[in-house]
Structures are given as structure tokens and as C-alpha cells.
Design a protein around this motif. Sequence first.
Motif, PDB file in Angstrom:
ATOM      1  N   VAL A 164       3.755   3.952  -8.611  1.00 25.37           N
ATOM      2  CA  VAL A 164       3.144   5.272  -8.419  1.00 25.37           C
ATOM      3  C   VAL A 164       1.737   5.061  -7.870  1.00 25.37           C
ATOM      4  O   VAL A 164       0.999   4.201  -8.347  1.00 25.37           O
ATOM      5  N   CYS A 165       1.402   5.823  -6.843  1.00 24.24           N
ATOM      6  CA  CYS A 165       0.074   5.747  -6.233  1.00 24.24           C
ATOM      7  C   CYS A 165      -0.887   6.558  -7.100  1.00 24.24           C
ATOM      8  O   CYS A 165      -0.641   7.740  -7.335  1.00 24.24           O
ATOM      9  N   ASP A 166      -1.967   5.921  -7.570  1.00 30.49           N
ATOM     10  CA  ASP A 166      -2.886   6.668  -8.440  1.00 30.49           C
ATOM     11  C   ASP A 166      -3.950   7.427  -7.642  1.00 30.49           C
ATOM     12  O   ASP A 166      -4.927   7.892  -8.186  1.00 30.49           O
ATOM     13  N   HIS A 167      -3.698   7.564  -6.343  1.00 34.90           N
ATOM     14  CA  HIS A 167      -4.590   8.419  -5.543  1.00 34.90           C
ATOM     15  C   HIS A 167      -3.876   9.726  -5.127  1.00 34.90           C
ATOM     16  O   HIS A 167      -4.357  10.812  -5.402  1.00 34.90           O
ATOM     17  N   CYS A 168      -2.676   9.578  -4.475  1.00 38.34           N
ATOM     18  CA  CYS A 168      -1.974  10.795  -4.023  1.00 38.34           C
ATOM     19  C   CYS A 168      -0.753  11.110  -4.892  1.00 38.34           C
ATOM     20  O   CYS A 168      -0.083  12.095  -4.681  1.00 38.34           O
ATOM     21  N   TRP A 169      -0.426  10.218  -5.859  1.00 38.90           N
ATOM     22  CA  TRP A 169       0.659  10.389  -6.830  1.00 38.90           C
ATOM     23  C   TRP A 169       2.043  10.373  -6.199  1.00 38.90           C
ATOM     24  O   TRP A 169       3.002  10.900  -6.746  1.00 38.90           O
ATOM     25  N   ASN A 209       0.838  -1.196   0.000  1.00 38.96           N
ATOM     26  CA  ASN A 209       0.000   0.000   0.000  1.00 38.96           C
ATOM     27  C   ASN A 209       0.880   1.256   0.000  1.00 38.96           C
ATOM     28  O   ASN A 209       2.033   1.216   0.428  1.00 38.96           O
ATOM     29  N   CYS A 210       0.302   2.351  -0.471  1.00 37.76           N
ATOM     30  CA  CYS A 210       1.017   3.636  -0.538  1.00 37.76           C
ATOM     31  C   CYS A 210       1.528   4.029   0.848  1.00 37.76           C
ATOM     32  O   CYS A 210       0.799   3.960   1.831  1.00 37.76           O
ATOM     33  N   ARG A 211       2.772   4.477   0.910  1.00 38.20           N
ATOM     34  CA  ARG A 211       3.376   4.878   2.185  1.00 38.20           C
ATOM     35  C   ARG A 211       2.706   6.115   2.778  1.00 38.20           C
ATOM     36  O   ARG A 211       2.802   6.351   3.960  1.00 38.20           O
ATOM     37  N   HIS A 212       2.067   6.896   1.929  1.00 35.58           N
ATOM     38  CA  HIS A 212       1.395   8.084   2.452  1.00 35.58           C
ATOM     39  C   HIS A 212      -0.097   7.848   2.704  1.00 35.58           C
ATOM     40  O   HIS A 212      -0.574   8.060   3.811  1.00 35.58           O
ATOM     41  N   CYS A 213      -0.844   7.392   1.676  1.00 34.03           N
ATOM     42  CA  CYS A 213      -2.307   7.378   1.814  1.00 34.03           C
ATOM     43  C   CYS A 213      -2.884   5.976   1.928  1.00 34.03           C
ATOM     44  O   CYS A 213      -4.096   5.816   2.020  1.00 34.03           O
ATOM     45  N   ALA A 214      -2.023   4.951   1.891  1.00 35.40           N
ATOM     46  CA  ALA A 214      -2.421   3.550   2.103  1.00 35.40           C
ATOM     47  C   ALA A 214      -3.286   2.949   0.992  1.00 35.40           C
ATOM     48  O   ALA A 214      -3.818   1.857   1.140  1.00 35.40           O
TER      49      ALA A 214
END
Length: 424
Positions: A45-50, A2-7
Motif C-alpha cells: 500500500v502506498c502511504d502517500h496516495c493509498w 515505486n507506486c504505480r500512480h504517484c511513484a
Amino acid sequence: MNCRHCATPLVQTFIDLGFAPPSNAYLTAADLMRPEKYYPLRVKVCDHCWLVQTEDYTKADELFGSDYAYLSSTSSSWLAHAARYVKQIIQQLRLTQDSLVIEVGCNDGYLLRNFTAAGIPCLGVEPTKSTAVLAEQVGIPVICKFFDEELGKQLAKDGNRADLIVGNNVYAHVPDVNGFTRGLKAALKPGGTITLEFPHLMRLIEHNQFDTVYHEHFSYFSLFTAERIFRIAGLRVWNVEELPTHGGSLRIFGCRAGDPRPSSPDVGELLVEEARRGLQTISSYKHFQDRANQIKNDLLIFLLEQKRSGKKVVAYGAAAKGNTLLNYAGVKGDLLPFVLDAAGAKQGKFMPGSHIPILPPSVLEARRPDYLLILPWNIASEIKQQNAWLSELGTKFVTAVPKLYIEEAADPLYRPSITEPEVR
Ligand SMILES: [Zn+2]
């Protein structure tokens, strides 16, 4: 993962560089007799928070061992950059002998010593013991730890909240970016300022800087994503500057969310520019792999052609980015017999993965090459200046990124004679 920032679950790959050893794991002759650890080098690349981020694969403490060889003070242009920053920020924030400056990732004290010289108290945080010792030797108190939320809170509790917290090229190295940012807030005095410098993702994509991808870099930031992380941690980005360092960096200025100071219009303008370039659209991230492969292939064709025609190519600058490039391209000592580096700590060692020996630049006097491949393209002009005498004797300077470029060749934009079809 999962994204390190927004999960958000990470499904989109930005670039896959296969497997590589850590880019700063320089080897001794004895190490060459042992197995070498390789880790996957894939960036999502996180497609929510980029947030662009490397896949999880190992612990941070495995990467920053006690023999970490990078010393900030070996680059004169980086030293000059630090001195200019200190002069500017002392004036801008009106720092005095009653202020406190904390630098996270203070390395060998290359930056803080400018504050010390100006009579401004400072405190360094540096997890690598061998470099922290050097900072202490020039009179800078150092906490030899990783900066995180806990340490930020501890500093506040001990009465060490700062008027200025500086973090240069450290934000990308942080595994828990949310906790780190909350730690910055905790250690910041009300009315205090945070400045962070990090390579700008927008420039990384624009200039094909895939060789700046290495395991030690957990994250690559746009202003959009950094601003979001700050906001969620209770901070505000009130100013931003674009810098030429490391191929294009940002210096963001943060304060506490409730701070009354106005935000610079530069923040909004750069956010608009990033959106215009598609940094919040997945298609903008999709061609990076192809462009990296083009650079890899062009470099290989160049090296093979020189080998076939009996020309000698050697490399300059045993930088981490050189290791990413050489390992991705599979270049070994047969095509590039040695790499020169001015840093004494690296001389006599071997590049990780490629096992190319690192020699002092003085060997160039007896072994002048036809081509000098400059690996740290971000300080290429400094290296060219230092080695101008080679150029006078006919050596040509070469850089591989953003595309293969041979200085003073008849055709400055070198085109390899073979173009390979891309197989993926
Ligand atoms: Zn995210």
C-alpha cells in the motif's frame, strides 16, 4: 518498487500470500507433466496516495494468454447486472443511434450486446483473442488489443471518440493506471461520460476478501485514490454508486475536467466515509494479514475435521478467488477431491497450484457430498439456488469468506474445535 500512480517508494505491505501460480492458469492433464510457474503474491500500500497494488514481477501479456478461460456470460447474475446497467445508462445519458459506446475489456460481448439490441453503435476492446472472437460472433466490432494511452489516442484520431466509455472490472487489471486513464480521456468526446466498475477497497478490507487478491489484479482502489488518478489525468469523478457486485464495488462516473455538469453530493459523502474508516491511515491496513490467516486456519481445521469423521466435502466454482484461497491454505485433492464448474472451458482441467480436477456439476447426482464449499462467495446465492435439490437431500453449503459459515448447520456460525495460535 515505486507506486504505480504517484511513484512514492512502497514500504508498507498490505498482505503477503507467499507464492502462487496465476489464478486463471487452469491446467490440462498434459500440463501436469510439466513444471508450473509460481510468482510472489505480495500486495503493498502506498502511504502517500493509498493505492493498494501488487508487486511487479511479470509482464501483463504472460498472464492473459490466448487460452484465458474466464467468460463473463457464464454467470447469470452478472448478465442481469449488465442488462440493468445498459437500460439505466441509455436513459440517463440519452444515448441514441448517433452515439458511440466503447467498452474496454468487452470480454465475450456480454454487455455491449445490450447496446446493439437497442440500436446504439458500439465498439469493444478486448486483448484476449478467444473471448474477442465470441463478441464478434454476436455482431460487435472488436479491437483485439490492450487498451492504453496509445490506443485511446488512436481511437480519437480515427474519429472513434465515444459518448460513453465503459470499463467493468478492468481498471484493477491495468499495470499502467495513469496511462490507461489518460487513454480514456483521449477517447472521450467532449461532454462524454466514463463509467468504471471495480471492487471497492473499503469493502475488501471490511469483509476480509483477501481471496480477491491475485496477480492479474494490479490495483485495489478506494474512491479517494481513483478520484486522485482521474483528476491528475484531466478528468473529474462527478458521480459514484455503490454496488453489491463482487462483494461491494464502486461505479464511478467521470467526465472531462472542464465539463460543466454538477457533481453529485454522493462523491463527497463517500470520501468522508472512507476517511472516517481510516483509509488514509496506515494502521487500517495493518490487520488484514491476521484476518486472512484466521480464515485460512478455520478452513483447514474444518476440512481436516470432516476428513477425520469420514464426511465428504467438494467445492463449487473454479473461480480465480478459489485458487487464491486454496493455494494460500495449501489445500490439495486429499481434502477436496474435486471442484465443480458450469463453464465447459474449465471442465476436464485442473486448478492451478492445487491440481484439483474440475468436473461438470452433473457428477453431483451420483456423488452427493456432505458439504459443498462455494468458492465464488459473490455468486453464492445463485449457486445455492441452482443446487437447492442438494440441500433438500442433506448437503450443507459452506462459504469461507468473510468467515467460515455453514448453512443449515445446528450452529450457523461454525467454530472449529481447535484454535491455533498465530505464528508470523
Ligand atoms: Zn502512490
